[in-house]
Design a protein around this motif. Structure first.
Motif, PDB file in Angstrom:
ATOM      1  N   GLY A 169       0.816  -1.206   0.000  1.00 45.30           N
ATOM      2  CA  GLY A 169       0.000   0.000   0.000  1.00 45.30           C
ATOM      3  C   GLY A 169       0.849   1.255   0.000  1.00 45.30           C
ATOM      4  O   GLY A 169       1.963   1.288   0.519  1.00 45.30           O
ATOM      5  N   GLN A 170       0.304   2.314  -0.612  1.00 45.70           N
ATOM      6  CA  GLN A 170       1.006   3.589  -0.802  1.00 45.70           C
ATOM      7  C   GLN A 170       2.366   3.324  -1.468  1.00 45.70           C
ATOM      8  O   GLN A 170       2.424   2.692  -2.525  1.00 45.70           O
ATOM      9  N   ALA A 171       3.470   3.751  -0.895  1.00 47.09           N
ATOM     10  CA  ALA A 171       4.787   3.502  -1.500  1.00 47.09           C
ATOM     11  C   ALA A 171       5.576   2.441  -0.746  1.00 47.09           C
ATOM     12  O   ALA A 171       6.768   2.259  -0.987  1.00 47.09           O
ATOM     13  N   SER A 172       4.901   1.721   0.166  1.00 48.96           N
ATOM     14  CA  SER A 172       5.574   0.731   1.003  1.00 48.96           C
ATOM     15  C   SER A 172       5.815  -0.557   0.224  1.00 48.96           C
ATOM     16  O   SER A 172       4.852  -1.213  -0.204  1.00 48.96           O
ATOM     17  N   VAL A 173       7.079  -0.901   0.050  1.00 44.90           N
ATOM     18  CA  VAL A 173       7.447  -2.073  -0.745  1.00 44.90           C
ATOM     19  C   VAL A 173       8.564  -2.831  -0.025  1.00 44.90           C
ATOM     20  O   VAL A 173       9.541  -2.225   0.429  1.00 44.90           O
ATOM     21  N   ARG A 174       8.394  -4.158   0.058  1.00 49.91           N
ATOM     22  CA  ARG A 174       9.462  -5.009   0.560  1.00 49.91           C
ATOM     23  C   ARG A 174      10.047  -5.790  -0.607  1.00 49.91           C
ATOM     24  O   ARG A 174       9.322  -6.480  -1.319  1.00 49.91           O
ATOM     25  N   ILE A 175      11.355  -5.650  -0.805  1.00 53.67           N
ATOM     26  CA  ILE A 175      12.042  -6.327  -1.896  1.00 53.67           C
ATOM     27  C   ILE A 175      12.990  -7.367  -1.321  1.00 53.67           C
ATOM     28  O   ILE A 175      13.794  -7.052  -0.428  1.00 53.67           O
ATOM     29  N   THR A 176      12.883  -8.585  -1.812  1.00 53.08           N
ATOM     30  CA  THR A 176      13.849  -9.631  -1.481  1.00 53.08           C
ATOM     31  C   THR A 176      14.700  -9.866  -2.712  1.00 53.08           C
ATOM     32  O   THR A 176      14.176 -10.160  -3.788  1.00 53.08           O
ATOM     33  N   ILE A 185       0.875   6.932  -9.228  1.00 47.93           N
ATOM     34  CA  ILE A 185      -0.134   7.306 -10.225  1.00 47.93           C
ATOM     35  C   ILE A 185      -1.304   8.075  -9.618  1.00 47.93           C
ATOM     36  O   ILE A 185      -2.281   8.372 -10.317  1.00 47.93           O
ATOM     37  N   GLY A 186      -1.251   8.397  -8.326  1.00 50.91           N
ATOM     38  CA  GLY A 186      -2.434   8.927  -7.647  1.00 50.91           C
ATOM     39  C   GLY A 186      -2.859  10.315  -8.054  1.00 50.91           C
ATOM     40  O   GLY A 186      -4.020  10.696  -7.880  1.00 50.91           O
ATOM     41  N   GLY A 187      -1.919  11.136  -8.584  1.00 53.72           N
ATOM     42  CA  GLY A 187      -2.227  12.524  -8.885  1.00 53.72           C
ATOM     43  C   GLY A 187      -2.144  13.405  -7.653  1.00 53.72           C
ATOM     44  O   GLY A 187      -1.794  12.970  -6.560  1.00 53.72           O
ATOM     45  N   HIS A 188      -2.438  14.675  -7.821  1.00 54.78           N
ATOM     46  CA  HIS A 188      -2.491  15.700  -6.773  1.00 54.78           C
ATOM     47  C   HIS A 188      -1.116  16.006  -6.179  1.00 54.78           C
ATOM     48  O   HIS A 188      -0.604  17.108  -6.333  1.00 54.78           O
ATOM     49  N   PHE A 189      -0.509  15.073  -5.482  1.00 57.51           N
ATOM     50  CA  PHE A 189       0.845  15.248  -4.949  1.00 57.51           C
ATOM     51  C   PHE A 189       1.896  14.609  -5.854  1.00 57.51           C
ATOM     52  O   PHE A 189       3.093  14.880  -5.704  1.00 57.51           O
ATOM     53  N   VAL A 190       1.471  13.714  -6.727  1.00 58.31           N
ATOM     54  CA  VAL A 190       2.384  12.946  -7.577  1.00 58.31           C
ATOM     55  C   VAL A 190       1.814  12.903  -8.998  1.00 58.31           C
ATOM     56  O   VAL A 190       0.811  13.545  -9.296  1.00 58.31           O
ATOM     57  N   MET A 191       2.430  12.128  -9.861  1.00 57.27           N
ATOM     58  CA  MET A 191       1.949  12.010 -11.231  1.00 57.27           C
ATOM     59  C   MET A 191       0.529  11.467 -11.283  1.00 57.27           C
ATOM     60  O   MET A 191       0.135  10.619 -10.494  1.00 57.27           O
ATOM     61  N   LYS A 206      10.510  -2.750 -18.744  1.00 55.34           N
ATOM     62  CA  LYS A 206       9.797  -3.980 -19.114  1.00 55.34           C
ATOM     63  C   LYS A 206       8.464  -4.057 -18.374  1.00 55.34           C
ATOM     64  O   LYS A 206       7.475  -4.567 -18.903  1.00 55.34           O
ATOM     65  N   TYR A 207       8.466  -3.557 -17.115  1.00 55.41           N
ATOM     66  CA  TYR A 207       7.288  -3.663 -16.268  1.00 55.41           C
ATOM     67  C   TYR A 207       7.086  -2.352 -15.504  1.00 55.41           C
ATOM     68  O   TYR A 207       8.039  -1.655 -15.177  1.00 55.41           O
ATOM     69  N   ALA A 208       5.806  -2.071 -15.183  1.00 53.42           N
ATOM     70  CA  ALA A 208       5.473  -0.901 -14.372  1.00 53.42           C
ATOM     71  C   ALA A 208       4.413  -1.306 -13.357  1.00 53.42           C
ATOM     72  O   ALA A 208       3.312  -1.739 -13.741  1.00 53.42           O
ATOM     73  N   LEU A 209       4.758  -1.184 -12.076  1.00 58.95           N
ATOM     74  CA  LEU A 209       3.847  -1.540 -10.997  1.00 58.95           C
ATOM     75  C   LEU A 209       3.360  -0.246 -10.350  1.00 58.95           C
ATOM     76  O   LEU A 209       4.146   0.470  -9.720  1.00 58.95           O
ATOM     77  N   PRO A 210       2.077   0.104 -10.515  1.00 62.30           N
ATOM     78  CA  PRO A 210       1.575   1.370  -9.972  1.00 62.30           C
ATOM     79  C   PRO A 210       1.459   1.352  -8.455  1.00 62.30           C
ATOM     80  O   PRO A 210       1.013   0.363  -7.864  1.00 62.30           O
ATOM     81  N   ILE A 211       1.870   2.453  -7.836  1.00 65.35           N
ATOM     82  CA  ILE A 211       1.806   2.616  -6.386  1.00 65.35           C
ATOM     83  C   ILE A 211       1.278   4.012  -6.073  1.00 65.35           C
ATOM     84  O   ILE A 211       1.009   4.808  -6.971  1.00 65.35           O
ATOM     85  N   HIS A 212       1.096   4.302  -4.795  1.00 65.81           N
ATOM     86  CA  HIS A 212       0.754   5.644  -4.296  1.00 65.81           C
ATOM     87  C   HIS A 212      -0.560   6.154  -4.896  1.00 65.81           C
ATOM     88  O   HIS A 212      -0.611   7.199  -5.524  1.00 65.81           O
ATOM     89  N   TYR A 213      -1.595   5.386  -4.675  1.00 64.11           N
ATOM     90  CA  TYR A 213      -2.930   5.804  -5.089  1.00 64.11           C
ATOM     91  C   TYR A 213      -3.956   5.151  -4.152  1.00 64.11           C
ATOM     92  O   TYR A 213      -3.690   4.124  -3.528  1.00 64.11           O
ATOM     93  N   GLY A 214      -5.114   5.812  -4.032  1.00 62.90           N
ATOM     94  CA  GLY A 214      -6.242   5.195  -3.341  1.00 62.90           C
ATOM     95  C   GLY A 214      -6.226   5.212  -1.827  1.00 62.90           C
ATOM     96  O   GLY A 214      -7.162   4.698  -1.208  1.00 62.90           O
ATOM     97  N   THR A 215      -5.222   5.813  -1.199  1.00 65.78           N
ATOM     98  CA  THR A 215      -5.181   5.793   0.274  1.00 65.78           C
ATOM     99  C   THR A 215      -5.939   6.960   0.892  1.00 65.78           C
ATOM    100  O   THR A 215      -6.502   6.835   1.980  1.00 65.78           O
ATOM    101  N   ILE A 216      -5.932   8.109   0.226  1.00 64.16           N
ATOM    102  CA  ILE A 216      -6.685   9.282   0.683  1.00 64.16           C
ATOM    103  C   ILE A 216      -7.464   9.823  -0.519  1.00 64.16           C
ATOM    104  O   ILE A 216      -7.093   9.562  -1.679  1.00 64.16           O
ATOM    105  N   PRO A 217      -8.530  10.575  -0.289  1.00 68.48           N
ATOM    106  CA  PRO A 217      -9.416  10.970  -1.384  1.00 68.48           C
ATOM    107  C   PRO A 217      -8.733  11.696  -2.546  1.00 68.48           C
ATOM    108  O   PRO A 217      -9.113  11.490  -3.706  1.00 68.48           O
TER     109      PRO A 217
END
Length: 278
Positions: free
Chosen positions: A38-45, A214-220, A236-247
């Motif tokens: 959620g948001q920009a929180s990502v765990r990478i192994t 991709i959320g807009g307002h504060f970001v793209m 090669k790939y795009a994983l959308p983050i930072h959307y949908g947490t606040i209106p």
């Protein structure tokens, strides 16, 4: 020491060494695992088995699955990265760094503030900046480079002496190019608007996977993010983050996919708590 006992000990040590070598080789041949929370929180192994937590906002994040609101549920953490000082990116980072006794790397100005205020000890708040590269696990391990991000960065701190919130310098916001042991490159873009030097980042670093806001307002917005994918970064790939947490973060994956057009197959539709391997 009797010769036979010495030989046995040497054989046991050699066997153990060979086993560790085999395990290391197996890890190096592994995959990159990306868990979005959620948001920009990502765990990478990483393929080598190192675990990197980026922008951890979990305990109060409305999109983080309940099973991950307990920080211990993340398992082992080898490194924490923070792109900038806003609460929805740094919230749980200091506690994770202290829990696992690992460094929290972030923009130099932000970590200077965090160390000065005593939020983290200096040894857990190392500083680096845009264009800088760290190799936290040794010369043959993961390489992490800080890039530009078009955003702001303020650190809000509750002063224990007054119980009032204070706003402190948060340094320059950044993104991270994370190059795995096998050469696979993940670009966590942090919070950013569209900027022309994304073209340079795409040409110079050649990221394989984008973690793209991709959320807009504060970001793209979804349209801006799609433009960056198609014309500047070309991953090669795009994983959308930072959307949908606040209106106000109202951009959607459907809009992003539509804006990508013929390149919509690059988008990875992942829900918080789901992971993908590369």
């Amino acid at each position: 020491m009797p010769t036979t006992l010495l030989h046995r000990l040497l054989k046991a040590a050699l066997a153990a060494s060979m086993l560790l070598g085999a395990l290391g080789a197996s890890a190096q041949n592994g995959k990159t695992e990306v868990l979005w929370l959620g948001q920009a929180s990502v765990r990478i192994t990483t393929p080598g088995g190192k675990v990197i937590m980026i922008d951890p906002w979990l305990r109060t994040n409305p999109k983080t699955p309940a099973s991950f609101k307990n920080l211990e549920a993340l398992g082992k953490i080898d490194l924490v990265l923070v792109t900038h000082a806003h609460f929805d990116h740094v919230a749980d980072a200091p506690d994770l760094a202290k829990m696992h006794k690992v460094p929290m790397y972030g923009p130099a100005g932000m970590n200077q503030t965090i160390a000065t205020l005593g939020v983290l000890p200096v040894d857990l708040a190392p500083r680096f900046g845009k264009g800088g590269t760290i190799m936290p696990f040794g010369p043959n391990g993961v390489k992490i480079t800080a890039t530009h991000a078009e955003h702001s960065s303020e650190f809000v701190w509750k002063n224990p002496a007054t119980t009032k919130e204070e706003v402190h310098v948060g340094g320059e916001p950044v993104g991270f190019i994370i190059e795995m042991e096998n050469g696979f490159k993940v670009y966590h873009m942090g919070d950013t608007g569209l900027f022309g030097d994304m073209k340079f980042i795409g040409e110079y670093y050649k990221p394989d996977l984008l973690l793209i806001p991709i959320g807009g307002h504060f970001v793209m917005s979804p349209a801006d993010a799609a433009y960056a994918v198609k014309n500047y970064l070309k991953p090669k790939y795009a994983l959308p983050i930072h959307y949908g947490t606040i209106p106000v973060l109202r951009g959607t994956t459907a809009e992003f996919s539509a804006a990508l057009g013929n390149e919509a197959n690059k988008m990875l539709k992942v829900e918080p708590g789901e992971k993908v391997d590369f």
